[in-house]
Every structure is written in structure tokens, then in C-alpha cells.
Write a protein that holds these residues in place. Sequence first.
Motif, short mmCIF file in Angstrom:
data_model
loop_
_atom_site.label_atom_id
_atom_site.label_comp_id
_atom_site.label_asym_id
_atom_site.label_seq_id
_atom_site.Cartn_x
_atom_site.Cartn_y
_atom_site.Cartn_z
N THR A 208 -6.58 10.58 4.75
CA THR A 208 -6.15 9.86 3.53
C THR A 208 -7.37 9.65 2.65
OG1 THR A 208 -6.64 7.65 4.39
CG2 THR A 208 -4.44 8.54 4.89
N GLY B 25 -5.43 6.20 14.60
CA GLY B 25 -6.81 6.66 14.72
C GLY B 25 -7.26 7.23 13.37
N ILE C 86 -0.98 6.49 4.08
CA ILE C 86 -0.04 6.16 5.16
C ILE C 86 1.14 5.34 4.63
CG2 ILE C 86 0.18 4.84 7.31
CD1 ILE C 86 -2.81 5.56 7.86
N ARG D 68 -1.63 -1.86 -6.19
CA ARG D 68 -2.23 -2.28 -7.46
C ARG D 68 -1.85 -1.34 -8.59
NH1 ARG D 68 -8.21 -2.48 -5.12
NH2 ARG D 68 -7.31 -0.53 -4.36
N SER D 69 -1.87 -0.03 -8.32
CA SER D 69 -1.71 0.95 -9.39
C SER D 69 -0.25 1.24 -9.72
CB SER D 69 -2.40 2.26 -8.97
OG SER D 69 -1.85 3.34 -9.65
N TYR E 229 -14.61 -3.93 9.16
CA TYR E 229 -13.25 -3.38 9.21
C TYR E 229 -12.61 -3.69 10.56
CZ TYR E 229 -9.59 0.23 9.01
OH TYR E 229 -8.40 0.92 9.03
N GLY F 33 0.83 -1.21 0.00
CA GLY F 33 0.00 0.00 0.00
C GLY F 33 0.86 1.25 0.00
N ASN G 22 0.84 -2.63 5.11
CA ASN G 22 -0.02 -1.47 5.35
C ASN G 22 -1.30 -1.49 4.50
OD1 ASN G 22 -0.49 1.69 5.67
ND2 ASN G 22 -0.27 1.28 3.47
N VAL H 46 -7.01 9.26 10.24
CA VAL H 46 -5.91 9.86 9.49
C VAL H 46 -6.44 10.41 8.17
CG1 VAL H 46 -3.57 9.50 8.59
CG2 VAL H 46 -4.41 8.08 10.48
N ASP I 66 -3.04 -7.24 -7.00
CA ASP I 66 -4.21 -7.09 -6.13
C ASP I 66 -4.15 -8.15 -5.03
OD1 ASP I 66 -6.68 -6.92 -4.93
OD2 ASP I 66 -7.76 -6.62 -6.81
N LEU I 67 -4.05 -7.70 -3.80
CA LEU I 67 -3.93 -8.64 -2.68
C LEU I 67 -5.23 -9.39 -2.41
CD1 LEU I 67 -1.68 -6.54 -0.27
CD2 LEU I 67 -1.07 -8.70 -1.39
N LYS J 240 -9.17 -5.82 11.59
CA LYS J 240 -8.04 -5.14 12.24
C LYS J 240 -7.69 -5.82 13.56
CE LYS J 240 -7.01 -2.77 9.03
NZ LYS J 240 -5.65 -2.59 8.49
N SER K 212 1.61 3.26 -2.46
CA SER K 212 1.39 4.24 -3.52
C SER K 212 0.82 5.56 -3.01
CB SER K 212 0.46 3.66 -4.60
OG SER K 212 -0.76 3.24 -4.02
N ARG K 213 0.12 5.52 -1.87
CA ARG K 213 -0.51 6.75 -1.37
C ARG K 213 -0.79 6.60 0.13
NH1 ARG K 213 -6.13 5.22 -2.06
NH2 ARG K 213 -6.19 3.37 -3.36
N1 LIG Z 1 -6.85 6.46 7.19
C1 LIG Z 1 -7.17 6.15 8.46
O1 LIG Z 1 -7.84 6.92 9.17
C2 LIG Z 1 -6.66 4.87 9.05
C3 LIG Z 1 -6.88 4.67 10.42
C4 LIG Z 1 -6.43 3.51 11.02
C5 LIG Z 1 -5.77 2.56 10.27
N2 LIG Z 1 -5.57 2.76 8.93
C6 LIG Z 1 -4.88 1.71 8.19
O2 LIG Z 1 -3.75 2.26 7.56
C7 LIG Z 1 -3.49 1.55 6.36
C8 LIG Z 1 -3.39 2.52 5.20
O3 LIG Z 1 -4.59 3.25 5.14
P1 LIG Z 1 -4.77 4.55 4.22
O4 LIG Z 1 -5.77 5.37 4.88
O5 LIG Z 1 -3.44 5.09 3.86
O6 LIG Z 1 -5.45 3.85 2.95
P2 LIG Z 1 -5.61 4.36 1.44
O7 LIG Z 1 -5.41 5.82 1.36
O8 LIG Z 1 -6.89 3.78 0.98
O9 LIG Z 1 -4.40 3.62 0.70
C9 LIG Z 1 -4.43 2.22 0.64
C10 LIG Z 1 -3.16 1.70 -0.02
O10 LIG Z 1 -3.28 0.28 -0.15
C11 LIG Z 1 -3.26 -0.10 -1.54
N3 LIG Z 1 -4.28 -1.13 -1.74
C12 LIG Z 1 -5.61 -1.02 -1.50
N4 LIG Z 1 -6.24 -2.15 -1.82
C13 LIG Z 1 -5.28 -3.00 -2.27
C14 LIG Z 1 -5.32 -4.34 -2.76
N5 LIG Z 1 -6.48 -5.02 -2.88
N6 LIG Z 1 -4.18 -4.91 -3.15
C15 LIG Z 1 -3.00 -4.24 -3.07
N7 LIG Z 1 -2.90 -2.98 -2.60
C16 LIG Z 1 -4.03 -2.37 -2.21
C17 LIG Z 1 -3.60 1.21 -2.28
O11 LIG Z 1 -3.03 1.30 -3.58
P3 LIG Z 1 -3.83 0.81 -4.90
O12 LIG Z 1 -5.22 1.36 -4.80
O13 LIG Z 1 -3.04 1.31 -6.04
O14 LIG Z 1 -3.78 -0.67 -4.81
C18 LIG Z 1 -2.94 2.26 -1.40
O15 LIG Z 1 -1.55 2.33 -1.67
C19 LIG Z 1 -4.61 0.53 6.23
O16 LIG Z 1 -4.19 -0.71 6.76
C20 LIG Z 1 -5.71 1.09 7.10
O17 LIG Z 1 -6.57 0.09 7.58
C21 LIG Z 1 -6.01 3.88 8.32
#
Ligand SMILES: NC(=O)c1ccc[n+]([C@@H]2O[C@H](COP(=O)([O-])OP(=O)(O)OC[C@H]3O[C@@H](n4cnc5c(N)ncnc54)[C@H](OP(=O)(O)O)[C@@H]3O)[C@@H](O)[C@H]2O)c1
Length: 265
Positions: free
Chosen positions: A189, A185, A9, A29-30, A154, A4, A81, A187, A54-55, A158, A6-7
Amino acid sequence: MVTGASRGIGRAIAVACAEAGADIALAARSTDALHDAEQEVRKLGRQTVLTCGDLADSGTAVRLVDEAAAGLGGLDILIHNASVFPADDTGTSYLVPFAESGSAEWDPLLAVNIGATVDLCRAAHPYLAASPKAAVVLVSSVAGLIATPAMEAYAVTKAAQLSLMRSLSVGWARQGIRVNALCPGWVRTDMTSPMQQHAPLSDWLMSHVPQGRWLTPTEVAAAALFLAAPAASSVTGHALVCDGGVSVPDGGLAGIPKPASPFAA
Ligand SMILES: NC(=O)c1ccc[n+]([C@@H]2O[C@H](COP(=O)([O-])OP(=O)(O)OC[C@H]3O[C@@H](n4cnc5c(N)ncnc54)[C@H](OP(=O)(O)O)[C@@H]3O)[C@@H](O)[C@H]2O)c1
């Protein structure tokens, strides 16, 4: 290896690790988005390997790990991640009450958030066992620790990551592999973009954050870097919470005015 990357966290984690001197395999994926992240890492003078897939597809996790290890000449650190949240066809996240949730919400989360976590850890094990500074960081969530109505699918996945982290941390300790988790918490994104943009919901969510603000990917990445780095050489089996105080018992009640819950019946 950062999944994960690419964008959000994951990208911030990749940059933080590169700043700390790591060569990095970036996975997502991207391909286009990964190329952008790769440029950012290369500007810091580090080597990169791109690995795409794609995971949700069985077999992808093993391929990504093998490609990462082949490209880097081994693997010292796995930071897993990538995860998914219930989302519509446009990729927009949504909350749904448990009684109305079904396979559309549960199946992709069980496959990616749990299934791929298991597969990635198993695939990475031989490489990590051969490393003198091996560490795994699973990016879980504070949702795996506390009650999160309308986010049950979700939260369950987790919490499962935290359970796996604890078992592996003990099982792999004598092999020199540290295993920890990060529990962010709220974030700022793409995953949380709809919640940020819906002002009443955002206000309500932030009213439960003692720090009273959305966290940034960069500050969360600093915590992930700590768990991955030699600075945490005695830390294993730990879930490091970086949530602005959300999970502090009663922390959200300390005189902070609360709007009405959007989930009130
Ligand atoms: N944002 C929050 O508030 C928050 C809070 C607590 C925990 N988290 C955790 O932090 C982590 C990152 O979250 P984020 O908010 O940064 O998410 P995000 O902005 O949606 O980014 C998700 C990343 O995972 C990749 N991804 C998504 N689906 C995938 C798949 N099926 N196969 C391979 N890669 C995949 C995406 O790239 P592609 O789309 O190109 O595949 C992207 O790089 C996650 O584990 C999330 O549960 C987030």
C-alpha cells in the motif's frame, strides 16, 4: 462504517463488504479519493455515505460516526482501519531507530492510532448496542505482536489497539457486540511504498516472510470481512493474524537466506 476507506487496505475492505451486501459509510480525509472509492462501491449496487475529516483532530471521530449512522439509519459494523506511520512532510513513511525518535514520530501516532480508536469505539457504542448484528474490527498490525525495531511508535499504538479490543470484547459481549482485530503483515500500500521501493530493505523484509512476498490489500480484506460477518458469530476478542507467516515462531529462519540487516550497527 470503514475508516481509511479511500485507498489501501481500507478501500479493499469497503469493496469486500459491499460485495457481501453491506451499505457503507466511507471515511477518510481526502474527499476526492473517497469519491473514487464510492464509485467502486456503488457499482456493486450498495448505498454509500461519505464522511470526511482528520482523525488527528479531537471531535472528528464523534462527528464521523454520527454522520455515518445518520446517513445509514444506524450502524451495525465499525471497521476502524485508518492509522498513520511516521511520515515526512510529503507523506512518505520512514523508519527511525528508537533513540532518535521524538515527538514528530510519536505524537501523531498516539493521537490517531490510539486516541481516535478510543473515540470511535466510544462514539459507535450506542449505535452498535442497538444493532442485532454488531461487530467492531480494529485493523491493528503484526507489529503489535512482535518486536519491530525502528518502528516502536507504530508498534506501541498497534499493541494498544489489541489491548482495547480484548477489554471491549468482554465488556460488550453481553450486549451482543463482537470486537476483534486484524493483524496484517507487510502489505503493498502507500504506507509501505518507500519500503517496497528500496530494494535492499524490501529484500531483507521479505526474507523474514515465510511466504516470501508482499501481501495484497484484497487478501487482507477477506480476513476483515470474515471477522465482521455473521460467519464469525462466535468469534470475539480475537486477533486474526494475516502476515504470510512473519509471526510464526522461527518461521522466518527455516532455511531462507537472509541479507545483512539494514539496522546492524
Ligand atoms: N500496509 C501494511 O503493510 C500494513 C501492515 C499492517 C497493518 N496495517 C494497517 O492497516 C491499516 C491501513 O493501512 P494502509 O497500508 O492501507 O494505509 P494507507 O495506504 O496509508 O491508507 C491509510 C488510509 O487511512 C486514511 N487516513 C490516514 N490518516 C488519516 C487521518 N489522520 N484521519 C482520517 N483518515 C486518515 C487515508 O486516507 P486520507 O489520506 O485521505 O485521510 C487512507 O484511506 C492501518 O491501520 C495500518 O496500520 C498496514
